[in-house]
Structure formats: C-alpha cells, structure tokens
Design a protein around this motif. Structure first.
Motif, PDB file in Angstrom:
ATOM      1  N   VAL A   1       1.158  -1.338   0.076  1.00 28.69           N
ATOM      2  CA  VAL A   1       0.119  -0.289  -0.223  1.00 28.69           C
ATOM      3  C   VAL A   1       1.328   1.381   0.364  1.00 28.69           C
ATOM      4  O   VAL A   1       1.615   1.582   0.825  1.00 28.69           O
ATOM      5  N   GLY A   2       0.563   1.866  -1.080  1.00 28.72           N
ATOM      6  CA  GLY A   2       1.656   3.040  -0.985  1.00 28.72           C
ATOM      7  C   GLY A   2       0.450   4.855  -1.386  1.00 28.72           C
ATOM      8  O   GLY A   2      -0.717   4.139  -1.563  1.00 28.72           O
ATOM      9  N   ILE A   3       1.017   5.976  -1.667  1.00 27.07           N
ATOM     10  CA  ILE A   3       0.121   6.944  -2.119  1.00 27.07           C
ATOM     11  C   ILE A   3       0.847   7.013  -3.066  1.00 27.07           C
ATOM     12  O   ILE A   3       1.921   7.708  -3.364  1.00 27.07           O
ATOM     13  N   SER A   4       0.474   8.061  -4.171  1.00 28.47           N
ATOM     14  CA  SER A   4       0.884   8.802  -5.195  1.00 28.47           C
ATOM     15  C   SER A   4       0.481  10.099  -4.664  1.00 28.47           C
ATOM     16  O   SER A   4       0.031  10.587  -5.352  1.00 28.47           O
ATOM     17  N   LEU A   5       1.714  10.884  -5.021  1.00 27.90           N
ATOM     18  CA  LEU A   5       1.980  12.304  -4.774  1.00 27.90           C
ATOM     19  C   LEU A   5       2.702  13.182  -5.849  1.00 27.90           C
ATOM     20  O   LEU A   5       3.538  12.831  -6.397  1.00 27.90           O
ATOM     21  N   SER A   6       2.027  13.690  -6.177  1.00 30.41           N
ATOM     22  CA  SER A   6       2.534  14.702  -7.704  1.00 30.41           C
ATOM     23  C   SER A   6       3.785  16.571  -6.883  1.00 30.41           C
ATOM     24  O   SER A   6       3.567  15.988  -5.869  1.00 30.41           O
ATOM     25  N   GLY A   7       4.540  16.374  -7.895  1.00 33.60           N
ATOM     26  CA  GLY A   7       4.937  17.177  -7.527  1.00 33.60           C
ATOM     27  C   GLY A   7       6.109  17.986  -8.598  1.00 33.60           C
ATOM     28  O   GLY A   7       6.495  17.188  -9.174  1.00 33.60           O
ATOM     29  N   ASP A   8       5.731  19.589  -9.341  1.00 31.36           N
ATOM     30  CA  ASP A   8       6.807  19.802  -9.584  1.00 31.36           C
ATOM     31  C   ASP A   8       8.076  20.001  -9.235  1.00 31.36           C
ATOM     32  O   ASP A   8       8.130  20.305  -8.271  1.00 31.36           O
ATOM     33  N   TRP A   9       8.940  20.296  -9.527  1.00 30.80           N
ATOM     34  CA  TRP A   9      10.521  20.349  -9.307  1.00 30.80           C
ATOM     35  C   TRP A   9      10.654  21.853  -9.156  1.00 30.80           C
ATOM     36  O   TRP A   9       9.806  22.364  -9.946  1.00 30.80           O
ATOM     37  N   GLY A  10      11.109  22.556  -7.973  1.00 25.39           N
ATOM     38  CA  GLY A  10      11.439  23.978  -7.783  1.00 25.39           C
ATOM     39  C   GLY A  10      12.879  24.097  -7.750  1.00 25.39           C
ATOM     40  O   GLY A  10      13.337  23.774  -6.721  1.00 25.39           O
ATOM     41  N   GLU A  11      13.631  24.687  -8.546  1.00 23.54           N
ATOM     42  CA  GLU A  11      14.531  24.769  -9.231  1.00 23.54           C
ATOM     43  C   GLU A  11      15.125  26.288  -9.109  1.00 23.54           C
ATOM     44  O   GLU A  11      14.455  27.212  -9.335  1.00 23.54           O
ATOM     45  N   PRO A  12      16.728  26.713  -8.085  1.00 22.21           N
ATOM     46  CA  PRO A  12      16.224  28.369  -7.344  1.00 22.21           C
ATOM     47  C   PRO A  12      16.776  28.753  -8.859  1.00 22.21           C
ATOM     48  O   PRO A  12      17.665  28.479  -9.823  1.00 22.21           O
ATOM     49  N   VAL A  13      16.648  30.271  -9.023  1.00 21.21           N
ATOM     50  CA  VAL A  13      17.045  31.167 -10.364  1.00 21.21           C
ATOM     51  C   VAL A  13      18.467  31.009 -10.001  1.00 21.21           C
ATOM     52  O   VAL A  13      19.440  31.206 -10.624  1.00 21.21           O
ATOM     53  N   ASP A  14      18.833  31.483  -8.788  1.00 19.63           N
ATOM     54  CA  ASP A  14      20.959  31.730  -8.853  1.00 19.63           C
ATOM     55  C   ASP A  14      20.846  30.776  -7.414  1.00 19.63           C
ATOM     56  O   ASP A  14      20.740  30.784  -6.105  1.00 19.63           O
ATOM     57  N   ILE A  15      21.429  29.575  -7.992  1.00 16.98           N
ATOM     58  CA  ILE A  15      21.831  27.933  -7.071  1.00 16.98           C
ATOM     59  C   ILE A  15      23.203  28.587  -6.402  1.00 16.98           C
ATOM     60  O   ILE A  15      23.347  28.324  -5.077  1.00 16.98           O
ATOM     61  N   SER A  16      23.821  29.957  -6.592  1.00 22.53           N
ATOM     62  CA  SER A  16      25.004  30.875  -5.464  1.00 22.53           C
ATOM     63  C   SER A  16      24.328  31.354  -4.386  1.00 22.53           C
ATOM     64  O   SER A  16      24.902  32.448  -3.789  1.00 22.53           O
ATOM     65  N   ASN A  17      22.203  31.889  -4.876  1.00 21.32           N
ATOM     66  CA  ASN A  17      21.949  32.748  -3.370  1.00 21.32           C
ATOM     67  C   ASN A  17      20.946  32.061  -2.594  1.00 21.32           C
ATOM     68  O   ASN A  17      20.406  31.424  -2.918  1.00 21.32           O
ATOM     69  N   GLN A  18      21.378  31.881  -1.158  1.00 21.74           N
ATOM     70  CA  GLN A  18      20.676  31.569  -0.164  1.00 21.74           C
ATOM     71  C   GLN A  18      19.474  31.317  -0.131  1.00 21.74           C
ATOM     72  O   GLN A  18      18.845  30.471   0.026  1.00 21.74           O
ATOM     73  N   LYS A  19      19.304  32.994  -0.130  1.00 21.26           N
ATOM     74  CA  LYS A  19      17.614  32.694  -0.413  1.00 21.26           C
ATOM     75  C   LYS A  19      17.032  31.971  -1.740  1.00 21.26           C
ATOM     76  O   LYS A  19      15.659  31.622  -1.570  1.00 21.26           O
ATOM     77  N   ASP A  20      17.567  32.171  -2.854  1.00 21.82           N
ATOM     78  CA  ASP A  20      16.758  31.356  -4.209  1.00 21.82           C
ATOM     79  C   ASP A  20      16.931  29.994  -3.821  1.00 21.82           C
ATOM     80  O   ASP A  20      15.948  29.202  -3.533  1.00 21.82           O
ATOM     81  N   ILE A  21      17.696  29.587  -3.070  1.00 18.20           N
ATOM     82  CA  ILE A  21      18.005  27.897  -2.408  1.00 18.20           C
ATOM     83  C   ILE A  21      16.983  27.083  -1.205  1.00 18.20           C
ATOM     84  O   ILE A  21      15.865  26.702  -1.509  1.00 18.20           O
TER      85      ILE A  21
END
Length: 585
Positions: free
Chosen positions: A258-278
């Motif tokens: 027994v499982g569950i099916s979860l949908s999820g779009d991926w969210g990628e930081p606009v700037d991977i060097s910016n901690q707030k975006d991460i």
C-alpha cells in the motif's frame, strides 16, 4: 542497562544523524549530462495509466451513485466548452478493447482507479453495496491478469461520492476518514486476492488546493487559507488509517503493498549561489510534495511549513496556526505508512524568494510560501499552459526524494505531456521527445542510486482532463470523442514507447534514432485513416443539422470539431448553406 544520560546522548546522536541524512540534497549541483545510453534493471515494470472519472463514462449506469465530478461538470461554466465525463472514452464498456491495446504495447502493468460511488453509491458502506460495480472491476482485474498485465489500483482519484460532500462537507470533515477506510476495506476484501499494489490517494495536493482553496476543481469551494490545509490533514490521516487496516487485517494473507501517489513539480533556485533562492526552492518543494510525504515518512509536516504558516497566522492576529497539528499519537501512527511511494511528475519551475503581505485579505496557501515561480521562455510547451518540458528537473526530484525520505521504493505513477490543438495530429513528435528525455533522466536517477522500480506513462488514452474538458490530450492513443463508438487510433508515441519497453531502455544512439523515424513513418498512414473517418463523421453531422432548421448556428459550431483543413472547408460551406436556407425560409 544504560544510564539515562547515555540514552539521551544516543538519542541526540541518532537525531543529528537523521537530520543530516535528510538534509544532504545538494541544491548547488545540477548536472545537465548528455543523453545516457543504457538499460533499466531486470524486472523494471513498464505501464500506462488512467482514472475512473476521466475514462469510464457510464456516469449513471448500473446503480452508480453521483460523484462530486458528476455534479461539478454539469454546472455551466465550470469546464471548458461545458464538457462532462458522462461518456468520456466509454472505458466501462470497452475495457477488453483497451486491454488489447495494452497487450500490443507490451505493458507490464496498468494503473487505474476504482470509482467509490460506483461500488458504494452514497459513500456509506452500510447504506448499500452496488454488486454491479463490483462485478465490473472484477472483470477488469481478471481480464488484465489473463493478459499478464499487473493491476495497480488507486482507491481515490478525486471522485468523492456527492452524498458525502452534501451531508458532511467532503474532506473538510473528519468523518471522511472512517468512510474512506470502509470503502478501502471493501476493496481489499473483494479484490485483494488479485491486486497486490494499492494506491490510497492520487495527487492529494490537487484535491486539497484546487478543490477547497481555488475552487477550480470539484467540489469547487474557495476556502482561502484554511480549506486546503484542513482537507489535506484529513486525507493524510485517512491514508494512514487505510495503511494500518491493510497491515493488520489483509497483508498476512494477501501479501500486497500500500502506497500513495504524490505529484510534485520540481522547484529549481533561480540563482544556485543565492541562499534565499535555495531556501525558496526548498519551500516550494516542501509545500508541494513534502506536505504529504513528510508526515507519511517522518510523522509530521515539514518544519518550514509549520514555521511559515504559523508566523503568517500570528501576523494575521490568529490565536493558532491555520495549519492543523498532529497529536503525538497521530505522529507515531502516521510515520512509516508507505510501502512504496508513487511519484507523479510533469514539469519544473524556477523559484526565487518573494515576500508576500500577511494581511487577512491576502491569506492563501500560495502567499504562505513567500516565493515567485518563473519559467524559461526557451522551454518547450506543446500543450497545457502549465506544462513545460524540463527533463533534468525529473532527475532532481527523484534524487530529492531519495535523500529526504531514506531512498524509498518508487513507482513513477504519472509522467507525460499533452497537446492543445484544433487539428488532429497523430504524429506527435514532441511527445516522443518528451518521453525519450524524461525516461532517460529517470534512468540517470537510477544510476544515481534512486530506487525506481516502475514507470507509468500518462496516459494510455486521451480522456476528460478535468476543468480543461477535452481541449487537452495526454493519450498515447487518440480517442475520437465525436464518434459514437469512441474509436482509438495509435499516435506515433505508441511505437516509440513500445520500443523502449521491448529494449528495457536505450541500447545505442543509432537504434534509438531509428525508432523515432519508424514511429513517425507509421503514423502518417494512421493520420490519413483518421482524417477520412473524421470527414465522414463531419458530413453526417452536417446532414443532420441541415435537416433540422431549428438547430442553432452555435450548436453546429460546438458539435463539429475541426480536425483537418478538408473538414474545415466542409464546415464553412455547410454554415454558408444553412445561412442561405434560413434566408429562403
């Protein structure tokens, strides 16, 4: 016996290890590797999917009760072109034909859902069990197994019995937990000797947010800032109860999962060097996938959800958080209630931090997240306005699940792409490219160590697409909805997906390129056949409408969908002829 202090130290050490293990996803590392030629592990399961309301039709036949989607789709203005799922693909009558399509594709499994009101019309088991509904699913399951296709069965794919919505308020009411458990228990009792893979809920995010926050989906409620959280809270507890019911009453004799099916779009930081975006990107994923996955695997909501919704609630002058809480007993009861995790994934967004106002007038699930979603204009978008093709996001999502939830067994339960066009096109090269790229990213994720055991193409057939009606098509097979018999025609992607299944992956560049060329060649003849059928169908409709002088011009336009240039010419000529006939009268 260890001293209490030593036990405490051990507990703290274990907690630190657990937290560090759950946080080791590297947001700064995004590999856009070249295409990887290789094969999937032996025993990998290939399938396609559907759901009851989207494909079955027969909405009021053989004792079926009303669902919230029956009622919602019959309200004017709720669905594109006021479409309904009343007949849809007529899957209720054509399941043997559709099984033949699956066999031709060489599918290992087929994912479908059981309509709750088809087997319990009011949703309350003690009221009445519809044996004709039970018989339909018995025959479907048996026919799949006779053709060596494994059924993967979803218990709830959005079609709540209408009586439960009217009487209790649907998933806003805690009583749904017991009613759903009774329904699930009946399914285990009647079908569990043959069904070994159960999914409690499909994409509860959509149920909660689009059903009880935005009102885009049935039951169409707009309870901003509270409705989605309350519905989700009851859904999560219902899932846990059903898992425990199976675990204690059925697992020993049926040996299923027994499982569950979860949908999820991926969210990628606009700037991977910016901690707030991460941090914003992680919030996006935690408010989406983590909202349901974290309670199921770890026993509580993601900490970031508790922090943000709690703070916003306090700023709005509320005494308690709008996000409900679980008791210690409930946390313990929920934790680990997942034998496998179903992942539905379609697309990706770039995410950046954005501070939203905290006033009561702006309260909503979306403003609680403090983020903005962006897309790259270079991303292909052949169909749904929300669905951009971003294959690398799929690998990122699968690796995130691996690090956050202890590398659970994963079945990809939905992945595919739509088209939105007025003209019929069976040569769906964009879908071939989507499947090729996304399935390849899944293969890379398996190479990364992610425990993916199966893949479900979404979907087997074109079908009713919720608030979009029939304006969007996800199917490997084209369905002519205007024809009484709802014939199915293979798109080019059928041949391409079939080759992937037969080879269990991508053997080499030359062979894969040859697959695509042959698939497109094959679809050209199918296109000609379908065009001829549509012209005959259009001509028949025109004759019917011409002989009925009371039929309005608008009815004619809405009933005859223009699939080709030839039928467009016929249609325009017919409208002109009708105009002349009416002037003569």
């Amino acid at each position: 016996m260890l001293p209490r202090r030593a036990v405490s130290v051990c507990y703290v050490l274990m907690l630190v290890l657990y937290l560090s293990a759950a946080e080791d996803f590297d947001w700064t590392k995004n590999n856009h590797d070249s295409f990887y030629y290789g094969t999937f592990p032996t025993g990998f399961s290939w399938g396609a999917g559907s759901s009851a309301y989207q494909t079955e039709g027969a909405w009021d036949k053989d004792g079926k009760g009303l669902s919230i989607w029956d009622v919602f789709s019959h309200k004017m203005g709720k669905i594109q072109q006021n479409d309904t799922g009343d007949s849809s693909c007529d899957g209720y009558y054509k399941f043997k034909d559709d099984t033949s399509l699956m066999k031709e594709l060489k599918l290992n499994h087929y994912r479908f859902s059981i309509s709750w009101p088809r087997i319990i019309p009011t949703g309350v088991k003690s009221d009445h069990i519809n044996e004709k509904g039970i018989q339909y699913y018995d025959e479907l399951i048996n026919h799949l197994l006779e053709n060596r296709i494994t059924p993967i069965v979803t218990l709830y794919h959005w079609d709540l019995p209408q009586v439960l919505q009217e009487k209790y308020g649907g998933w806003q009411n805690i009583s749904m937990i017991n009613h759903f458990n009774e329904f699930a228990n009946l399914c285990f009792e009647r079908f569990g000797n043959r069904v070994k893979y159960w999914i409690t809920f499909n994409n509860p995010w959509s149920v909660a947010v689009e059903g009880y926050e935005t009102g885009e989906h049935a039951p169409g409620l707009r309870l901003r800032g509270t409705g989605a959280y309350r519905a989700a809270h009851h859904i999560i507890k219902a899932h846990a109860k059903v898992w425990h019911t199976y675990d204690t009453q059925w697992r020993g004799k049926q040996q299923g999962l027994v499982g569950i099916s979860l949908s999820g779009d991926w969210g990628e930081p606009v700037d991977i060097s910016n901690q707030k975006d991460i941090e914003a990107a992680e919030r996006y994923v935690q408010f989406y996938l983590g909202w349901f996955a974290t309670p199921v695997f770890h026993g509580d909501y993601p900490q970031v959800m508790k922090d943000f919704v709690g703070r916003k609630s306090a700023q709005q002058g509320l005494g308690t958080s709008r996000l409900p809480t679980f008791s210690p007993q409930e946390k313990s009861y929920m934790k680990g209630t997942c034998d496998f995790l179903g992942i539905g994934h379609f697309t990706t967004r770039y995410i950046t931090h954005k501070s939203n106002p905290s006033g009561r007038s702006s309260t909503s699930y979306f403003t609680d997240r403090d983020l903005a979603e962006l897309v790259d204009p270079r991303w292909p978008d052949p169909g749904s306005e929300w669905l951009y093709s971003v294959p690398w996001g799929f690998r990122r999502m699968l690796n995130f699940v691996k690090t956050q939830y202890g590398n659970p067994m994963i079945y990809v339960t939905e992945n595919g792409v739509s088209e939105k066009m007025s003209c019929t096109e069976l040569c769906d090269e964009w879908r071939i490219q989507y499947y090729k790229d996304y399935i390849n990213e899944m293969l890379k994720a398996i190479r990364d160590g992610v425990s993916v055991k199966g893949y479900t193409a979404w979907s087997l057939l074109d079908k009713f697409e919720w608030d979009e009606g029939y304006s969007e098509r996800f199917g490997l097979y084209y369905v002519d909805f205007r024809s009484k018999n709802k014939p199915r025609y293979p798109k080019a992607s059928v041949q391409f997906y079939k080759r992937i299944i037969s080879s269990n992956g991508f053997p080499n560049q030359r062979e894969v390129e040859n697959w695509k060329r042959k698939a497109v060649e094959t679809c050209s003849s199918s296109n000609q056949l379908l065009a001829a059928e549509e012209q005959r169908s259009t001509a028949a409709n025109i004759l019917r409408l011409i002989h009925d002088p009371l039929t309005s011009h608008m009815e004619m336009v809405t009933e005859i969908v223009v699939p080709t240039v030839c039928t467009l010419c016929i249609l325009l000529s017919a409208i002109f002829l009708m105009f002349l006939l009416r002037r003569r009268n």
